[in-house]
Design an enzyme around this catalytic site. Structure first.
Site, PDB file in Angstrom:
ATOM      1  N   LYS A 283       0.863  -1.182   0.000  1.00 59.25           N
ATOM      2  CA  LYS A 283       0.000   0.000   0.000  1.00 59.25           C
ATOM      3  C   LYS A 283       0.900   1.232   0.000  1.00 59.25           C
ATOM      4  CE  LYS A 283      -1.524   2.754   3.109  1.00 59.25           C
ATOM      5  NZ  LYS A 283      -1.541   4.052   2.360  1.00 59.25           N
TER       6      LYS A 283
ATOM      7  N   GLU B  86      10.207   0.690  10.365  1.00 61.07           N
ATOM      8  CA  GLU B  86      11.230   1.732  10.217  1.00 61.07           C
ATOM      9  C   GLU B  86      10.490   3.048  10.365  1.00 61.07           C
ATOM     10  OE1 GLU B  86      13.133   4.607   9.427  1.00 61.07           O
ATOM     11  OE2 GLU B  86      13.081   4.153   7.292  1.00 61.07           O
TER      12      GLU B  86
ATOM     13  N   CYS C   7      13.914  10.906   7.455  1.00 64.63           N
ATOM     14  CA  CYS C   7      13.956  10.444   8.848  1.00 64.63           C
ATOM     15  C   CYS C   7      15.366  10.421   9.427  1.00 64.63           C
ATOM     16  CB  CYS C   7      13.296   9.065   8.968  1.00 64.63           C
ATOM     17  SG  CYS C   7      13.933   7.832   7.832  1.00 64.63           S
TER      18      CYS C   7
ATOM     19  N   GLU D 117      10.013  15.366  15.963  1.00 64.47           N
ATOM     20  CA  GLU D 117      10.414  15.283  14.565  1.00 64.47           C
ATOM     21  C   GLU D 117       9.591  16.273  13.737  1.00 64.47           C
ATOM     22  OE1 GLU D 117      11.499  11.774  11.404  1.00 64.47           O
ATOM     23  OE2 GLU D 117       9.655  11.545  12.554  1.00 64.47           O
TER      24      GLU D 117
END
Length: 503
Positions: A199, A273, A307, A405
């Site tokens: 997906k 992850e 990231c 973040e």
């Protein structure tokens, strides 16, 4: 324009003709890809795919349902036996052929990726190159897997260790690197002998669908399946489906938690992850110019939507002012613009209006907390979701901007006074994906790297990746590894067969 901080002028370089980036013929079929062919969805609802540079709709894809996932999983289940029985050499040759097909379509895929994400073409082209290399590496690695030697470990009993495919793997990929993150999952999953249902992000599905179109004639039907849609529906069904043997996700921490919860009932394997908040620890003896130059790339690559981005500087107080001056000088040289506005464009827009609002929200709150904006600091005039490359200085310990973040073109700068403080503060975040250490002292570099609680630690560099070495994090950044032979291990299971040969 002049930012809210009034400290620097940033102009978005616009392309003279944005229609030249892609044509209607470049777009993949706006459907799901199941059992070797493109198919209509079970519902009539569609999702708009938006160009973040112009805010215009460039495609509409079907909004997938649980029924669509069930159909795709059934195709993957039907195909898994034949695919698993292929010799390593046969799977390897197919992966090499996929790499060849991607390489031959580099320009098309790069332009499609840039149209969908707003990435500078240099970034998109690099993504395609790394995707090609990922398939080439896995094609070689699958023919050279290793394990403990067969032998008698109990008297008169020969032990043989087998590595077997898991079966069907469900994959959920993010919007920041649509093609590359798909390759990081698809290549080792196929190499290990599994079939899959993927997906892609509903915001950036185009290159994943184009990938399926490009390789449709290479893979047996059902080996690769693509279902579009939202995570709460399609991703959740994929994670909970009883015939899916593993769910692998690259995405946010919140998405990782949701997937892990959905997978719990069937006790399937989970590979996550997730996010990062990479500290960049700079000691007084570091090459400050080299560090500032490196962070110009490592902090703002893919517009900071990365990231592993070098987004959180911890610099020794004695050299902090000098380093901030050098970093600001580098950041002010960055060229912000649309993909076709020039080969030197380095920073594009945020991927969506929602993410643009999120990033600018962090900047507004930081200003209210009296964080000093050294350069940048806010949104740029539209159209498009552009944010000025930003350096926030004099950031106090525990500030929101230094702990959460942001995932945009923002670097925060804090100071420390001794090594123990630097290590403590670097580790004092919930995420543990990557970090870097900057020092000319070899003993210090080994010691500090060992004390940092992150899956990858660079010394005197940042955001350098290779297919041969693993990528993945600790703590809230998840578990499992992408790239390298460790990824092959993640997508396989170990079987021990013991033969009694006593006579």
């Amino acid at each position: 324009m002049t930012t809210a901080a009034g400290l620097t002028t940033v102009t978005i370089r616009r392309a003279a003709d944005t229609s030249a980036l892609i044509t209607a013929a470049d777009l993949p079929p706006a459907r799901h890809f199941v059992d070797g062919t493109f198919v209509e969805g079970s519902a009539d609802r569609v999702i708009d795919v938006v160009d973040p540079c112009t805010e215009s709709v460039i495609a509409r894809i079907p909004e997938g349902t649980a029924e669509d996932i069930d159909r795709a999983v059934a195709a993957a289940v039907a195909a898994k036996g034949q695919w698993a029985r292929l010799l390593p050499k046969e799977r390897s040759e197919l992966l090499h052929t996929i790499a060849d097909r991607l390489a031959a379509n580099t320009e098309l895929l790069s332009k499609l990726e840039s149209a969908n994400t707003g990435k500078p073409l240099a970034v998109s082209t690099d993504d395609v190159g790394q995707a090609v290399d990922t398939f080439r590496f896995m094609a070689g690695a699958l023919r050279a897997t290793t394990s403990m030697a067969a032998g008698d470990y109990a008297e008169n009993h020969l032990s043989v260790i087998l590595r077997e495919p898991l079966g069907v793997v469900g994959v959920v990929t993010p919007w920041n690197y649509p093609l590359l993150m798909a390759a990081w999952k698809i290549a080792p999953i196929l190499a290990a002998g599994n079939t899959l249902v993927i997906k892609p992000s509903e915001q950036t599905p185009l290159t994943t669908l184009k990938f399926a179109e490009l390789v449709a004639d290479l893979l047996p039907p059902g080996v690769l399946n693509v279902v579009n849609g939202y995570g709460a529906v399609v991703g959740a069904r994929l994670a909970e489906h009883p015939d899916v043997n593993m769910i692998a996700l690259t995405g946010s921490v919140a998405s990782g938690r949701a997937v892990a919860r959905a997978a719990a009932d069937s006790l399937k394997r989970v590979h996550l992850e997730l996010g990062g908040k990479a500290p960049v620890v700079i000691f007084p003896d570091a090459d400050l110019a080299a560090a500032a130059s490196s962070l110009r790339v490592a902090g703002f690559w893919n517009s900071g939507q990365e990231c592993g981005a070098a987004c959180r500087v911890l610099v020794h107080a004695s050299v902090a002012a000098q380093f901030v001056d050098q970093l600001v000088s580098e950041v002010r040289k960055l060229v912000v613009g649309e993909p076709l506005a020039g080969e030197d464009v380095e920073v594009g827009p945020m991927v969506s209006k929602a993410h643009f609002d999120r990033v600018t929200g962090y900047l507004e709150r930081a200003k209210k907390e009296d964080v000093r904006v050294a350069t940048g600091g806010g949104a740029l005039d539209g159209p498009g979701y552009f944010v000025a490359p930003t350096v926030l200085a004099d950031v106090p310990e525990g500030a929101e901007a230094a702990r959460e973040e942001i995932f945009g073109p923002v670097i925060t700068v804090e100071t420390f006074t001794d090594e123990d403080e630097a290590v403590r503060r670097a580790n004092d975040v919930p995420l543990g994906l990557s970090a870097s250490v900057w020092t000319e002292n070899a003993r210090r570099s080994h010691d500090i790297a060992a004390r940092l609680d992150f899956g990858t630690v660079w010394v005197n560099s940042h955001l350098v990746l290779a297919s041969e070495v693993p990528w993945g994090g600790f703590k809230g950044s998840g578990y499992g590894r992408d790239l390298s032979v460790y990824a092959l291990d993640d997508y396989a299971r170990t079987k021990h067969v013991m033969h009694n040969h006593g006579r």
